[in-house]
Design an enzyme around this catalytic site. Structure first.
Site, PDB file in Angstrom:
ATOM      1  N   TYR A  46       0.847  -1.194   0.000  1.00  0.00           N
ATOM      2  CA  TYR A  46       0.000   0.000   0.000  1.00  0.00           C
ATOM      3  C   TYR A  46       0.880   1.241   0.000  1.00  0.00           C
ATOM      4  CZ  TYR A  46       1.197   0.754   4.930  1.00  0.00           C
ATOM      5  OH  TYR A  46       1.882   1.005   6.089  1.00  0.00           O
ATOM      6  N   ASP A 244      -0.043   4.831  17.209  1.00  0.00           N
ATOM      7  CA  ASP A 244      -0.016   4.229  15.878  1.00  0.00           C
ATOM      8  C   ASP A 244      -0.389   5.238  14.792  1.00  0.00           C
ATOM      9  OD1 ASP A 244       0.516   2.191  14.042  1.00  0.00           O
ATOM     10  OD2 ASP A 244      -1.546   1.462  14.056  1.00  0.00           O
TER      11      ASP A 244
END
Length: 290
Positions: A46, A244
């Protein structure tokens, strides 16, 4: 060439209800690009929207976070330049966890160490390319031990089970990302979580109680709290917390990072334990100066 993208982060970070103590550390976050300056890897599965060091700094300023550990993600592969640039501009507030393989020279590893890297990450997650060559991984780990680095493993629950024996043979500090990505839908009795708890009873194992938005069923992610609480109960001196940010490959419920910080007082109910997770533990593992 183009690759699949992913959802952008929620950059409208609200003011959290929980006030983080001074010198709190986001021990798991990323910088992506800008891809015009730091291209994404051709081998990546990705290519995310840009989320560079300035965007990360804005999120941390809103959250009251003063330190961070930048973790190299698979979209940049083994090209650690974006991460190293962010560390260099942080005035000592950032450390890094790199990705590397056995094509790296001794000088490459030395440069990474001098630039603030303190660990090396290997990914086992299938949708990001799957497990590395284990023999290559073992060779690289032997080479970086001289720097006092630790190993960071990004695993799914099934990987904890499949590679339990391999992980048991590794003679160095191991840090588990995202609570091992154990799905809350499977309950705290699930095999992977019980193995993780056994790992955490050893002095060489650490875990990040981040990724609640990844293992929970839906916002506000409270169903992840018992899993994090169990890990804190076993090893409060070897638990880290992180956002994150910018949350790559979230499929449905993109979190606001303030919501994730507000889980901390639920995970660790007293101020002393909160300080351990946010300040003391990352300072000890990553060598932040007080």
């Amino acid at each position: 060439m183009t690759k699949p993208s992913c959802m952008p982060p929620d950059n409208n970070t609200r003011t959290p209800r929980f006030v983080a103590p001074p010198k709190s550390c986001d021990a798991h976050c990323h910088v992506f690009g800008p891809h015009a300056q730091f291209p994404y890897a051709e081998t990546a599965t990705y290519w995310p929207p840009d989320a560079g060091k300035d965007a990360l700094k804005r999120v941390h300023d809103k959250l009251g976070i003063e330190r961070a550990v930048l973790v190299q993600a698979s979209c940049h592969g083994r090209d650690n330049r974006a991460m190293m640039d962010a560390i260099a501009s942080s005035n000592g507030a950032y450390r890094g966890v790199c990705m590397a393989d056995d094509t790296f020279t001794d000088n490459d590893f030395q440069d990474l160490h001098e630039g603030g890297v303190r660990g090396i990450r290997f990914n086992f997650v299938t949708h990001l390319g799957g497990a590395p060559n284990l023999e290559m991984m073992a060779r690289v780990l032997e080479r970086v031990k001289q720097y006092g680095w630790h190993l960071v493993i990004h695993v799914n629950a099934e990987d904890i089970i499949k590679y339990e024996d391999f992980f048991n043979r590794i003679d160095m500090t191991i840090v588990v990302d995202h609570m091992g990505r154990v799905p809350t839908s499977e309950g705290v009795g699930q095999q992977a979580y019980q193995i993780l708890l056994e790992f955490m009873r050893r002095e060489s194992w650490w875990v990040k109680v981040c990724g609640s938005e990844r293992i929970a069923i839906a916002p506000p992610f409270y169903d992840a709290v018992p899993y994090a609480q169990g890990l804190v109960e076993v090893a409060p001196d070897r638990v880290l917390w992180g956002t994150d940010y910018p949350h790559p490959n979230i499929k449905k419920h993109m979190p606001n990072d303030a919501d994730l910080l507000d889980l901390v007082p639920l995970i660790a109910r007293d101020e002393a334990t909160q300080k351990k997770i946010l300040v003391d533990n990352p300072a000890r593992l990553y060598g932040f100066d007080d």
